[in-house]
Write an enzyme that holds these catalytic residues in place. Sequence first.
Site, PDB file in Angstrom:
ATOM      1  N   CYS A  68     -38.194 -26.043  56.130  1.00  0.00           N
ATOM      2  CA  CYS A  68     -40.225 -24.386  57.110  1.00  0.00           C
ATOM      3  C   CYS A  68     -40.879 -24.864  55.480  1.00  0.00           C
ATOM      4  O   CYS A  68     -41.141 -23.395  55.630  1.00  0.00           O
ATOM      5  CB  CYS A  68     -38.846 -23.972  57.193  1.00  0.00           C
ATOM      6  SG  CYS A  68     -38.315 -22.635  55.741  1.00  0.00           S
ATOM      7  N   ASP A  99      -7.544  -9.557  47.421  1.00  0.00           N
ATOM      8  CA  ASP A  99      -7.926 -10.356  47.739  1.00  0.00           C
ATOM      9  C   ASP A  99      -8.120 -11.139  46.026  1.00  0.00           C
ATOM     10  O   ASP A  99      -9.181 -11.031  46.125  1.00  0.00           O
ATOM     11  CB  ASP A  99      -8.619 -11.345  48.901  1.00  0.00           C
ATOM     12  CG  ASP A  99      -8.904 -12.667  48.558  1.00  0.00           C
ATOM     13  OD1 ASP A  99      -7.891 -13.960  47.543  1.00  0.00           O
ATOM     14  OD2 ASP A  99      -9.798 -13.384  50.127  1.00  0.00           O
TER      15      ASP A  99
END
Lengths: 450, 239
Positions: free
Chosen positions: A233, A355
């Site tokens: 693009c 985490d």
Amino acid sequence: MRRIIAVWVTKFLILIGRLGGKGGSSTPGHFALKICPNILKFLSGQVRDGIIAVCGTNGKTTTNNLLCTMLRAEGKKVVCNSLGANMLEGVVTAFASSADLFGRLDADFACIEIDEISAVKVFDHFIPKSMIITNLFRDQLDRYGEIDITVDYLKRAVEKAKNITLILNADDPLVAAFGKKTGNPCVFFGVGEDVGISLNETKEGRFCSFCGEELSYRFYHYSQLGDYGCGSCGFSRPEVRFEATEVNISEGLSFNVDGRRIHADYRGFYNIYNILAAYSAASHAGAELKDLQSVLGGYKPQVGRMETFFIGKPVVFNLSKNPAGFNQAISSVSGDGRSKDVVVVINDNAQDGRDISWIWDVDFERLKDVKAKTFTASGIRHCDVMVRFKYAGLENTKDTGDVLKAIEDALKTDSEVLYVLVNYTALFSTQKILKRLEGDYKSGKGGRWE
Amino acid sequence: MKLSIGHLFPELLNLYGDRGNIISLRRRMEWRGMEAEVTEYKLNDNIDFSKLDIVFLGGGSDREQLLVCKRLGGIREAFKDYVEGGGVVIAICGGYQLLGHYYKLKNELVPGLSILDIFTESGVGRLIGNAVIKADFSDVPIVGFENHGGRTYIGDHKPLGKVLFGSGNNGSDGGEGVIYKNVIGTYLHGPLFPKNPHLCDMVIKNALEKKYGKAELAPLEDEAEYKANSFIVNKYTRK
């Protein structure tokens, strides 16, 4: 009247906090907002020349503090949340602590670091004149879900502020695409040449934000930062107003920007971005920056950003809370030719992100050739770090949840330097340990490490 | 002995330290004097499933998952044949969702590969946190970290394990993951294998048996791994 009480309460709580030796500073702001919900609107409205917000995953605190130092060197009065408390409450604390007892604020600028998710809330209280976005990496995954969610929050914030100028890292395709999509005026900074430091690491955001095609790169710096373009693009690295060229990172950092040579005695390539971002924002705000060199020379990196101690040998202390930051720290460790020990402290408290799987996105394998005397895993999740060390093929590893013991033992070897790499909630507690050990050493109690 | 591991689209599907699983597979084979050949496939690469012994699919953001889904649609039949023929598949999080019929988002339906008779719907809020599950094959629990907006329903399939702590597939039926023939789907990352060497070894064994008929794995010294495993088990399931 409520405003004044709110300011008093904040100041009082900051004082209490200091006496208690607490590093963070969001609690006072929390109570100030309870007492007077429009306290932030009221205080921030008194800033004369404008508020500059600093967002982005890494480098917020350093960039913000540099910017503040640059503006103060111009003789400006600046409000700054310099300790890095960057959610709504921390921003309130910064403003309230700068006000006088009557709730009056005497400030030309405010340099405010804001957490990406909190910006949308903070912008209900004030709209900054400009906003820096340093970069968008993975960070604190379990709180944010995914990087797309972070971008979405930032988008909602900027939708409230259609006129603000965005000061953006052109080398980060996620940041550049973000700027382009908003339609806001954008000023870009970047590093316009290959510095030869790229690593093999996980690159998030390497796909075009507009059409989804894989971006092609002329060169990488680290993570997804570099000179990129989309073959499908046509999206590409935008035109850069503040471009670093002739970059030298072998002795401190030097580069050209805006027709001048800048030298800073810091470690870490990423600090070029922090300097560039602050420079761009200060320059955009009208600062001439004649004394820039002395500003950079006098600037002290804040807690845990390649901070150095001396405890019988130099100790380099660094905050590394995500893969991009950690890989940069590893580059610094492996680029240091001295014999060394390495201590890694990883916690999983709420502010760290529960985490810690990101430690597997860090290239610990690169430490294999470093030949450290010892690698010590520490912090709440020392067991996980130990497993990571093992699978990275590191030798001479050990682990202990006791950070003090980890550091004391590592100091006992005959290496020339000790590196201590920590994540967020380990920052202040580990710094306290290092300060105490340094104090003991200087007062002669430290003989046991000789 | 040697296994070929196909890591599908790591540039798109590599959230939450997923590559730690590949590192585990590789190291645990190397330590036993075996060879692991890992091939990373890019989105438009040709994949010959007959050459692979283990297929690994990681997790990605919704945007990235859509890209992968479009691509995998074209090789669905070959993938399905591989699975039905006993091929080993490890699919985590987004990769797990892709094995089902669809992932229904608020305004969008992401079609899946229909390899397994399962489906996923988005729910209110993400299910985030440490998780501990008990699988049939071992007394040592499997630990991990889950972080998913989707709720997966596995119908008549067997779950990988029973949830001892955490949310599991959907937060309501007490199951986590899925196990079908030699396919394992799960929401657990952390990453999955480093703290669950028993599961990693089971996968290696399955792949070796499929390829060579039978296989015995030499025991390894796994003190560090099980220490990290029991840290999570003790913290979240022992009162």
